[in-house]
Design a protein around this motif. Sequence first.
Motif, PDB file in Angstrom:
ATOM      1  N   ASP A 121       0.825  -1.208   0.000  1.00 32.26           N
ATOM      2  CA  ASP A 121       0.000   0.000   0.000  1.00 32.26           C
ATOM      3  C   ASP A 121       0.860   1.260   0.000  1.00 32.26           C
ATOM      4  O   ASP A 121       1.971   1.265   0.521  1.00 32.26           O
ATOM      5  CB  ASP A 121      -0.911   0.023   1.228  1.00 32.26           C
ATOM      6  CG  ASP A 121      -1.919  -1.115   1.228  1.00 32.26           C
ATOM      7  OD1 ASP A 121      -2.136  -1.714   0.158  1.00 32.26           O
ATOM      8  OD2 ASP A 121      -2.484  -1.403   2.291  1.00 32.26           O
ATOM      9  N   CYS A 139      -3.133  -4.406  -3.342  1.00 28.44           N
ATOM     10  CA  CYS A 139      -2.534  -3.096  -3.069  1.00 28.44           C
ATOM     11  C   CYS A 139      -3.574  -1.983  -3.176  1.00 28.44           C
ATOM     12  O   CYS A 139      -4.471  -2.038  -4.004  1.00 28.44           O
ATOM     13  CB  CYS A 139      -1.411  -2.807  -4.057  1.00 28.44           C
ATOM     14  SG  CYS A 139      -0.038  -3.951  -3.943  1.00 28.44           S
ATOM     15  N   CYS A 140      -3.417  -0.964  -2.345  1.00 32.88           N
ATOM     16  CA  CYS A 140      -4.315   0.198  -2.353  1.00 32.88           C
ATOM     17  C   CYS A 140      -3.498   1.479  -2.293  1.00 32.88           C
ATOM     18  O   CYS A 140      -2.369   1.487  -1.825  1.00 32.88           O
ATOM     19  CB  CYS A 140      -5.252   0.160  -1.151  1.00 32.88           C
ATOM     20  SG  CYS A 140      -6.421  -1.201  -1.160  1.00 32.88           S
ATOM     21  N   TYR A 142      -3.954   5.362  -0.780  1.00 33.50           N
ATOM     22  CA  TYR A 142      -4.712   6.291   0.044  1.00 33.50           C
ATOM     23  C   TYR A 142      -4.056   7.649  -0.139  1.00 33.50           C
ATOM     24  O   TYR A 142      -2.837   7.778   0.063  1.00 33.50           O
ATOM     25  CB  TYR A 142      -4.663   5.882   1.522  1.00 33.50           C
ATOM     26  CG  TYR A 142      -5.262   4.520   1.789  1.00 33.50           C
ATOM     27  CD1 TYR A 142      -6.612   4.390   2.077  1.00 33.50           C
ATOM     28  CD2 TYR A 142      -4.475   3.376   1.741  1.00 33.50           C
ATOM     29  CE1 TYR A 142      -7.156   3.143   2.327  1.00 33.50           C
ATOM     30  CE2 TYR A 142      -5.016   2.127   1.981  1.00 33.50           C
ATOM     31  CZ  TYR A 142      -6.358   2.016   2.272  1.00 33.50           C
ATOM     32  OH  TYR A 142      -6.902   0.775   2.503  1.00 33.50           O
ATOM     33  N   CYS A 167      -9.547   6.416  -1.381  1.00 31.86           N
ATOM     34  CA  CYS A 167      -8.876   5.119  -1.407  1.00 31.86           C
ATOM     35  C   CYS A 167      -9.081   4.532  -2.803  1.00 31.86           C
ATOM     36  O   CYS A 167     -10.223   4.404  -3.262  1.00 31.86           O
ATOM     37  CB  CYS A 167      -9.469   4.181  -0.358  1.00 31.86           C
ATOM     38  SG  CYS A 167      -8.898   2.480  -0.511  1.00 31.86           S
ATOM     39  N   TYR A 169      -8.529   1.223  -5.221  1.00 23.43           N
ATOM     40  CA  TYR A 169      -8.322  -0.208  -5.043  1.00 23.43           C
ATOM     41  C   TYR A 169      -8.701  -0.955  -6.323  1.00 23.43           C
ATOM     42  O   TYR A 169      -9.221  -0.383  -7.275  1.00 23.43           O
ATOM     43  CB  TYR A 169      -9.144  -0.724  -3.846  1.00 23.43           C
ATOM     44  CG  TYR A 169     -10.636  -0.513  -3.991  1.00 23.43           C
ATOM     45  CD1 TYR A 169     -11.456  -1.530  -4.455  1.00 23.43           C
ATOM     46  CD2 TYR A 169     -11.221   0.708  -3.664  1.00 23.43           C
ATOM     47  CE1 TYR A 169     -12.824  -1.338  -4.593  1.00 23.43           C
ATOM     48  CE2 TYR A 169     -12.580   0.917  -3.797  1.00 23.43           C
ATOM     49  CZ  TYR A 169     -13.372  -0.116  -4.265  1.00 23.43           C
ATOM     50  OH  TYR A 169     -14.725   0.071  -4.418  1.00 23.43           O
ATOM     51  N   TYR A 170      -8.449  -2.262  -6.330  1.00 32.11           N
ATOM     52  CA  TYR A 170      -8.673  -3.124  -7.490  1.00 32.11           C
ATOM     53  C   TYR A 170      -9.806  -4.098  -7.191  1.00 32.11           C
ATOM     54  O   TYR A 170      -9.841  -4.688  -6.107  1.00 32.11           O
ATOM     55  CB  TYR A 170      -7.390  -3.907  -7.778  1.00 32.11           C
ATOM     56  CG  TYR A 170      -7.455  -4.875  -8.927  1.00 32.11           C
ATOM     57  CD1 TYR A 170      -7.183  -4.459 -10.223  1.00 32.11           C
ATOM     58  CD2 TYR A 170      -7.760  -6.209  -8.723  1.00 32.11           C
ATOM     59  CE1 TYR A 170      -7.213  -5.348 -11.281  1.00 32.11           C
ATOM     60  CE2 TYR A 170      -7.799  -7.109  -9.777  1.00 32.11           C
ATOM     61  CZ  TYR A 170      -7.516  -6.676 -11.051  1.00 32.11           C
ATOM     62  OH  TYR A 170      -7.549  -7.556 -12.104  1.00 32.11           O
ATOM     63  N   TYR A 177     -12.511   3.461  -6.864  1.00 30.15           N
ATOM     64  CA  TYR A 177     -12.161   4.313  -5.737  1.00 30.15           C
ATOM     65  C   TYR A 177     -13.384   4.571  -4.878  1.00 30.15           C
ATOM     66  O   TYR A 177     -14.510   4.460  -5.314  1.00 30.15           O
ATOM     67  CB  TYR A 177     -11.554   5.635  -6.211  1.00 30.15           C
ATOM     68  CG  TYR A 177     -12.542   6.565  -6.855  1.00 30.15           C
ATOM     69  CD1 TYR A 177     -13.219   7.521  -6.104  1.00 30.15           C
ATOM     70  CD2 TYR A 177     -12.818   6.495  -8.215  1.00 30.15           C
ATOM     71  CE1 TYR A 177     -14.134   8.369  -6.681  1.00 30.15           C
ATOM     72  CE2 TYR A 177     -13.727   7.344  -8.808  1.00 30.15           C
ATOM     73  CZ  TYR A 177     -14.380   8.280  -8.035  1.00 30.15           C
ATOM     74  OH  TYR A 177     -15.296   9.116  -8.614  1.00 30.15           O
TER      75      TYR A 177
END
Length: 191
Positions: A121, A139-140, A142, A167, A169-170, A177
């Motif tokens: 992240d 994984c993210c 922020y 945030c 993300y996948y 998001y």
Amino acid sequence: MVQIKIKGINGQYHIYASYDDEVAFLNELKDRLKTCLENKQDFSAYFHFIRMNESLLYKVITMCQELDIVIKGILNEKEDVKKHSITKVTNLPLGEESICYDDVMILGDMKADMYVTAYQDVYVIGCARGVLDFMYERCCLYASSIDAKIRICESVFQNVTIFAPVCVYYEEGKVLYRELKEERMWERQLR
């Protein structure tokens, strides 16, 4: 589920792989490597695996030897181990590529010509700019705000511009998001 990604990074090939079924993984990897050989005569790559045991590693090395593929390096990661150490970066170099193997916190705005490759992240206390390439679907990103190109896992690069804490993300092949603060409250704070 078998997930194999082949990426070109700085003129070098990197193969990222995770799997649930060993037989399906070996078959898929062999097919993908044969396709790479059709496009390039001398193929060499770095291999990044999640949860690779010794017997399967031996089979992969044997397969590469049969196909005449040069293994430049192998990284075997444990999927369940998440590192909680955060490296604090105060000043990123202008125009350089940074590779982040651990969770990273960036204090301040990122430069527009920054390229970040992340395996974990990324937290940005400021505006995330430049290009962010995340290797794994877990994984993210922020950030306080975003004006960047973002790719997570096998998705395509997407231009993302958001002026609120968010945030990224996948999920199911897409980069999505969610805002961390309601947009109306954010607009009120800007006035």
